[in-house]
Design a protein around this motif. Structure first.
Motif, short mmCIF file in Angstrom:
data_model
loop_
_atom_site.label_atom_id
_atom_site.label_comp_id
_atom_site.label_asym_id
_atom_site.label_seq_id
_atom_site.Cartn_x
_atom_site.Cartn_y
_atom_site.Cartn_z
N GLY A 58 19.81 0.55 100.38
CA GLY A 58 18.86 2.00 101.07
C GLY A 58 18.89 0.99 101.90
O GLY A 58 19.73 1.34 103.58
N ALA A 59 19.56 -0.06 102.30
CA ALA A 59 19.57 -0.87 103.88
C ALA A 59 20.74 -0.59 104.33
O ALA A 59 20.98 -0.46 105.46
N ILE A 60 21.38 -0.48 103.56
CA ILE A 60 23.73 -0.21 104.08
C ILE A 60 23.17 1.57 104.62
O ILE A 60 23.81 1.49 105.45
N PHE A 61 22.61 2.10 104.15
CA PHE A 61 22.41 3.50 104.04
C PHE A 61 21.78 3.06 105.53
O PHE A 61 22.23 4.36 106.20
N LEU A 62 20.75 3.28 105.45
CA LEU A 62 20.19 3.40 106.71
C LEU A 62 20.93 2.64 108.18
O LEU A 62 20.63 2.99 109.13
N LEU A 63 21.83 1.38 108.03
CA LEU A 63 22.65 1.70 108.85
C LEU A 63 23.46 2.33 109.13
O LEU A 63 23.89 2.48 110.38
N PHE A 64 24.44 2.73 108.25
CA PHE A 64 25.05 3.78 108.08
C PHE A 64 24.51 4.63 109.17
O PHE A 64 25.53 5.50 110.25
N LEU A 65 23.19 5.22 108.85
CA LEU A 65 22.76 6.35 109.66
C LEU A 65 22.62 5.79 110.85
O LEU A 65 22.38 6.70 111.91
N PHE A 66 22.05 5.26 111.34
CA PHE A 66 22.01 4.49 112.60
C PHE A 66 23.11 4.15 113.75
O PHE A 66 23.04 4.90 114.69
N LYS A 121 33.18 0.71 118.33
CA LYS A 121 31.41 1.20 117.32
C LYS A 121 32.22 1.86 115.92
O LYS A 121 31.80 1.69 114.92
N VAL A 122 33.62 2.78 116.04
CA VAL A 122 33.96 3.36 114.85
C VAL A 122 34.65 2.58 114.14
O VAL A 122 34.22 2.61 113.54
N GLY A 123 35.29 1.67 114.22
CA GLY A 123 35.25 0.37 113.64
C GLY A 123 34.55 -0.15 112.86
O GLY A 123 33.86 -0.68 111.44
N ARG A 124 32.93 -0.14 113.13
CA ARG A 124 31.98 -0.83 112.48
C ARG A 124 31.78 0.41 111.40
O ARG A 124 30.99 -0.21 110.58
N LEU A 125 31.27 1.81 112.01
CA LEU A 125 30.89 2.51 111.29
C LEU A 125 31.97 2.49 109.73
O LEU A 125 31.13 2.68 109.02
N ARG A 126 33.11 2.72 109.96
CA ARG A 126 34.05 2.99 108.85
C ARG A 126 33.30 1.86 108.17
O ARG A 126 33.81 2.21 106.32
N PHE A 127 33.59 -0.05 108.52
CA PHE A 127 33.43 -1.17 107.45
C PHE A 127 32.08 -0.60 106.98
O PHE A 127 31.74 -0.35 105.52
N ILE A 128 30.96 -0.35 108.05
CA ILE A 128 29.62 0.23 106.91
C ILE A 128 29.23 1.38 106.20
O ILE A 128 29.27 1.34 105.08
N GLY A 129 30.46 2.26 106.55
CA GLY A 129 30.95 3.92 105.15
C GLY A 129 31.08 3.17 103.68
O GLY A 129 31.30 3.88 102.76
N PHE A 130 32.52 2.14 103.97
CA PHE A 130 32.88 1.81 102.73
C PHE A 130 31.97 1.09 102.20
O PHE A 130 31.83 1.43 101.25
N LEU A 131 31.08 0.21 102.83
CA LEU A 131 30.15 -0.97 102.37
C LEU A 131 29.05 0.19 101.53
O LEU A 131 29.01 0.00 100.34
N GLU A 132 29.32 1.24 102.05
CA GLU A 132 27.94 1.70 101.51
C GLU A 132 28.04 3.07 100.84
O GLU A 132 27.56 3.00 99.50
N GLY A 133 29.72 3.52 100.70
CA GLY A 133 30.36 4.30 99.80
C GLY A 133 30.03 3.21 98.04
O GLY A 133 29.86 3.95 97.50
#
Length: 100
Positions: free
Chosen positions: A51-59, A8-20
């Motif tokens: 917006g979609a990536i932002f919400l995915l990052f929050l969840f 889950k942390v790895g996915r969060l890091r990847f989504i954080g990169f996309l969000e950034g």
């Protein structure tokens, strides 16, 4: 890169990169095109994607916070706040998420 998707942390890091990246593109490319060059097409496209990536990052942040039992006052709010600041997700990835 494949190892990031195993936790889950790895996915969060990847989504954080996309969000950034999407936030930087929206602020430094799409918004100037909209307001200075009067061409809103990129912001109309990139806005909902961000917006979609932002919400995915929050969840995902909340999911990781529950799994790792983060305290909201110490860690969770910092990770959530990072997605509002340009380059924030990259900073949080380096300071907090990389160590997990």
């Amino acid at each position: 890169m494949i190892q990031l998707f195993k936790t889950k942390v790895g996915r969060l890091r990847f989504i954080g990169f996309l969000e950034g990246i999407s936030l930087l593109a929206l602020i430094f490319v799409a918004m100037p095109m909209k307001y200075y060059f009067k061409n809103p097409s990129l912001s109309k496209t990139l806005g909902p994607i961000h917006g979609a990536i932002f919400l995915l990052f929050l969840f995902n942040t909340l999911s990781v916070a529950i799994e790792y039992e983060w305290k909201f006052k110490t860690t969770t709010w910092k990770v959530i706040l990072a997605c509002f600041v340009p380059f924030g997700t990259f900073y949080i990835d380096n300071k907090i998420l990389k160590k997990l």
